[in-house]
Design a protein around this motif. Structure first.
Motif, mmCIF file in Angstrom:
data_model
loop_
_atom_site.group_PDB
_atom_site.id
_atom_site.type_symbol
_atom_site.label_atom_id
_atom_site.label_comp_id
_atom_site.label_asym_id
_atom_site.label_seq_id
_atom_site.Cartn_x
_atom_site.Cartn_y
_atom_site.Cartn_z
ATOM 1 N N ALA A 38 0.768 -1.080 -0.011
ATOM 2 C CA ALA A 38 -0.012 -0.018 0.085
ATOM 3 C C ALA A 38 0.848 1.168 -0.114
ATOM 4 C CB ALA A 38 -0.841 -0.042 1.156
ATOM 5 N N ARG A 39 1.852 1.269 0.762
ATOM 6 C CA ARG A 39 2.953 2.374 1.048
ATOM 7 C C ARG A 39 3.414 2.680 -0.438
ATOM 8 N NH1 ARG A 39 6.180 0.681 4.347
ATOM 9 N NH2 ARG A 39 4.831 1.191 6.252
ATOM 10 N N SER A 40 3.852 1.504 -1.108
ATOM 11 C CA SER A 40 4.595 1.859 -2.529
ATOM 12 C C SER A 40 3.837 2.167 -3.440
ATOM 13 C CB SER A 40 5.254 0.477 -2.949
ATOM 14 O OG SER A 40 4.480 -0.553 -3.088
ATOM 15 N N THR A 41 2.464 1.785 -3.456
ATOM 16 C CA THR A 41 1.422 2.101 -4.201
ATOM 17 C C THR A 41 1.021 3.571 -4.326
ATOM 18 O OG1 THR A 41 0.423 -0.126 -4.430
ATOM 19 C CG2 THR A 41 -1.020 1.696 -4.937
ATOM 20 N N GLY A 42 0.992 4.071 -2.884
ATOM 21 C CA GLY A 42 0.716 5.554 -2.680
ATOM 22 C C GLY A 42 1.969 6.416 -3.063
ATOM 23 N N GLU A 43 3.095 5.945 -3.027
ATOM 24 C CA GLU A 43 4.502 6.653 -3.436
ATOM 25 C C GLU A 43 4.363 6.866 -5.046
ATOM 26 O OE1 GLU A 43 7.767 4.810 -1.888
ATOM 27 O OE2 GLU A 43 7.306 5.445 0.213
ATOM 28 N N ALA A 44 3.912 5.594 -5.708
ATOM 29 C CA ALA A 44 4.018 5.834 -7.153
ATOM 30 C C ALA A 44 3.022 6.513 -7.616
ATOM 31 C CB ALA A 44 3.683 4.300 -7.624
ATOM 32 N N MET A 45 1.702 6.681 -6.894
ATOM 33 C CA MET A 45 0.494 7.710 -7.421
ATOM 34 C C MET A 45 0.919 9.031 -7.154
ATOM 35 S SD MET A 45 -2.638 5.577 -5.929
ATOM 36 C CE MET A 45 -4.035 6.813 -6.223
ATOM 37 N N GLY A 46 1.710 9.376 -5.917
ATOM 38 C CA GLY A 46 2.168 10.648 -5.737
ATOM 39 C C GLY A 46 3.275 11.143 -6.699
ATOM 40 N N GLU A 47 4.103 10.382 -7.170
ATOM 41 C CA GLU A 47 5.129 10.591 -8.291
ATOM 42 C C GLU A 47 4.326 10.792 -9.522
ATOM 43 O OE1 GLU A 47 8.469 10.984 -8.396
ATOM 44 O OE2 GLU A 47 8.379 11.228 -6.136
ATOM 45 N N PHE A 48 3.354 10.165 -9.730
ATOM 46 C CA PHE A 48 2.677 10.161 -10.996
ATOM 47 C C PHE A 48 2.060 11.426 -10.917
ATOM 48 C CE2 PHE A 48 -1.286 9.815 -13.515
ATOM 49 C CZ PHE A 48 -0.601 9.627 -14.908
ATOM 50 N N LYS A 49 1.203 11.732 -10.155
ATOM 51 C CA LYS A 49 0.608 13.173 -9.906
ATOM 52 C C LYS A 49 1.683 14.333 -9.973
ATOM 53 C CE LYS A 49 -2.374 15.752 -6.653
ATOM 54 N NZ LYS A 49 -3.135 15.876 -5.454
ATOM 55 N N LYS A 50 2.717 14.220 -9.474
ATOM 56 C CA LYS A 50 3.745 15.340 -9.597
ATOM 57 C C LYS A 50 4.536 15.466 -10.872
ATOM 58 C CE LYS A 50 8.270 15.994 -7.723
ATOM 59 N NZ LYS A 50 9.486 15.467 -6.920
ATOM 60 N N GLY A 51 4.505 14.533 -11.583
ATOM 61 C CA GLY A 51 5.026 14.292 -12.773
ATOM 62 C C GLY A 51 3.954 15.072 -13.965
#
Length: 83
Positions: A38-51
């Motif tokens: 869940a943590r890695s999924t949240g981090e990936a979603m945050g990076e995607f949003k930032k990009g």
């Protein structure tokens, strides 16, 4: 005239369906790995949003600089026409 909206992904799972999905996830990944997943999924979603935000801001800057370049070229054409 009544128009019905057809859901794109179908109906959302209810309480019992979510419990079964959670049980299957625990069996597949183990109780210790689910928080990490869940943590890695949240981090990936945050990076995607930032990009996505970076790309949108670059596009806005390009549009703004393009419109100012068009204004400058229009002014140059008008100046040539006056001469």
């Amino acid at each position: 005239m009544v128009v019905e909206m057809i859901p794109l992904f179908g109906p959302l799972p209810g309480g019992m369906e979510l419990a079964v999905i959670l049980l299957i996830a625990v069996l597949l990944f183990g109780a210790n790995k689910i928080p990490k997943l869940a943590r890695s999924t949240g981090e990936a979603m945050g990076e995607f949003k930032k990009g996505r935000q970076e790309v949108e801001s670059e596009l806005r800057e390009m549009q703004e600089s393009g419109s100012s370049a068009e204004t400058e070229s229009d002014a140059a054409v008008e100046a040539d026409a006056e001469v």
